[in-house]
Scaffold this active site. Structure first.
Site, PDB file in Angstrom:
ATOM      1  N   LEU A  35       0.820  -1.211   0.000  1.00  0.00           N
ATOM      2  CA  LEU A  35       0.000   0.000   0.000  1.00  0.00           C
ATOM      3  C   LEU A  35       0.854   1.262   0.000  1.00  0.00           C
ATOM      4  CD1 LEU A  35      -2.588  -1.134   2.712  1.00  0.00           C
ATOM      5  CD2 LEU A  35      -2.914  -1.105   0.228  1.00  0.00           C
ATOM      6  N   GLY A  36       2.060   1.158   0.552  1.00  0.00           N
ATOM      7  CA  GLY A  36       2.947   2.311   0.624  1.00  0.00           C
ATOM      8  C   GLY A  36       4.322   1.896   1.102  1.00  0.00           C
ATOM      9  N   GLY A  38       8.023   3.465   3.088  1.00  0.00           N
ATOM     10  CA  GLY A  38       8.685   4.538   3.816  1.00  0.00           C
ATOM     11  C   GLY A  38      10.169   4.266   3.889  1.00  0.00           C
ATOM     12  N   GLY A  41      10.527   0.763   5.915  1.00  0.00           N
ATOM     13  CA  GLY A  41       9.772  -0.434   5.591  1.00  0.00           C
ATOM     14  C   GLY A  41       8.584  -0.151   4.698  1.00  0.00           C
ATOM     15  N   LYS A  42       7.659  -1.105   4.661  1.00  0.00           N
ATOM     16  CA  LYS A  42       6.496  -1.024   3.775  1.00  0.00           C
ATOM     17  C   LYS A  42       5.217  -1.206   4.571  1.00  0.00           C
ATOM     18  CE  LYS A  42       8.948  -3.200  -0.059  1.00  0.00           C
ATOM     19  NZ  LYS A  42       8.957  -4.288  -1.027  1.00  0.00           N
ATOM     20  N   VAL A  43       4.120  -0.752   3.977  1.00  0.00           N
ATOM     21  CA  VAL A  43       2.795  -1.043   4.510  1.00  0.00           C
ATOM     22  C   VAL A  43       2.120  -1.947   3.490  1.00  0.00           C
ATOM     23  CG1 VAL A  43       0.563  -0.124   5.246  1.00  0.00           C
ATOM     24  CG2 VAL A  43       2.655   1.183   5.697  1.00  0.00           C
ATOM     25  N   LYS A  58       2.286  -2.769   8.811  1.00  0.00           N
ATOM     26  CA  LYS A  58       3.486  -1.951   8.634  1.00  0.00           C
ATOM     27  C   LYS A  58       4.665  -2.847   8.986  1.00  0.00           C
ATOM     28  CE  LYS A  58       4.078   2.929   9.401  1.00  0.00           C
ATOM     29  NZ  LYS A  58       3.785   4.063  10.271  1.00  0.00           N
ATOM     30  N   ASP A 152       3.164  15.976  12.639  1.00  0.00           N
ATOM     31  CA  ASP A 152       3.317  15.701  11.211  1.00  0.00           C
ATOM     32  C   ASP A 152       1.943  15.591  10.540  1.00  0.00           C
ATOM     33  OD1 ASP A 152       4.762  15.326   8.863  1.00  0.00           O
ATOM     34  OD2 ASP A 152       4.917  13.159   9.131  1.00  0.00           O
TER      35      ASP A 152
END
Length: 185
Positions: A35-36, A38, A41-43, A58, A152
């Protein structure tokens, strides 16, 4: 019943093949698309094999969390999410430690982020914008009442669920504060 038997066979087979880590609650999920991504890591989207419930996972590769600051950010996010329970804040379900990664199982928000939603719709009518704004303020007010400052808040960190309700995410930069004043934003 057949799904459960299949899951038990899969877990037993994997365990018998010399799996270093014992059975984990992650074994109940089938990992899906990313899904995304960073810095750490990843989601990923995951589906519970028995209930069919979708969750966001996550994943943090421990090899990428070598800096003390990165480890603190992940630990801070987990600690804060464990402390918060509000309809406009993403819900933490579970944290799973594996030898090479840490997985954070969270509520899945199928509507994507508010940035994409605004971009796709070009403009929101006043009633919808006001409804979303009230939800954002409500979630942030709850955080502040708990002594937490998000630090944020941006459209990318505001997700929409299947009913287009706000879910505030990404608490890695947040700060626990004993005193909130205007200098905290």
């Amino acid at each position: 019943a057949e799904q459960l038997q299949s899951l038990v066979r899969t877990i037993t087979t994997t365990h018998l093949k010399g799996l270093q880590q014992p059975f984990s609650s992650c074994d109940f999920y089938t990992m899906g698309k990313t899904l995304g991504e960073g810095a750490y890591g990843k989601v990923k989207l995951a589906v519970h094999r028995i209930t069919g419930e979708k969750v966001a996972v996550k994943t943090f590769e421990k090899s990428k969390l070598t800096e003390a600051q990165a480890q603190k950010r992940v630990a801070r996010e987990v600690r804060i999410l464990k402390a918060l329970l509000h309809p406009h804040i993403i819900r933490l379900y579970e944290v799973v430690e594996e030898p090479y990664r840490r997985l954070i199982m969270m509520e899945y928000s199928s509507g994507g982020d508010l940035c994409r939603y605004v971009r796709d719709n070009r403009r929101l009518n006043e009633a919808e914008a006001a409804r979303l704004f009230v939800q954002i303020v409500d979630g942030l007010a709850y955080c502040h009442a708990c002594g937490i400052v998000h630090r944020d808040v941006k459209l990318d960190n505001l997700l929409l669920d299947s009913h287009r309700n706000i879910r505030i995410v990404d608490f890695g930069l947040d700060r626990k504060s004993t005193r909130l004043n205007s200098s905290h934003g």
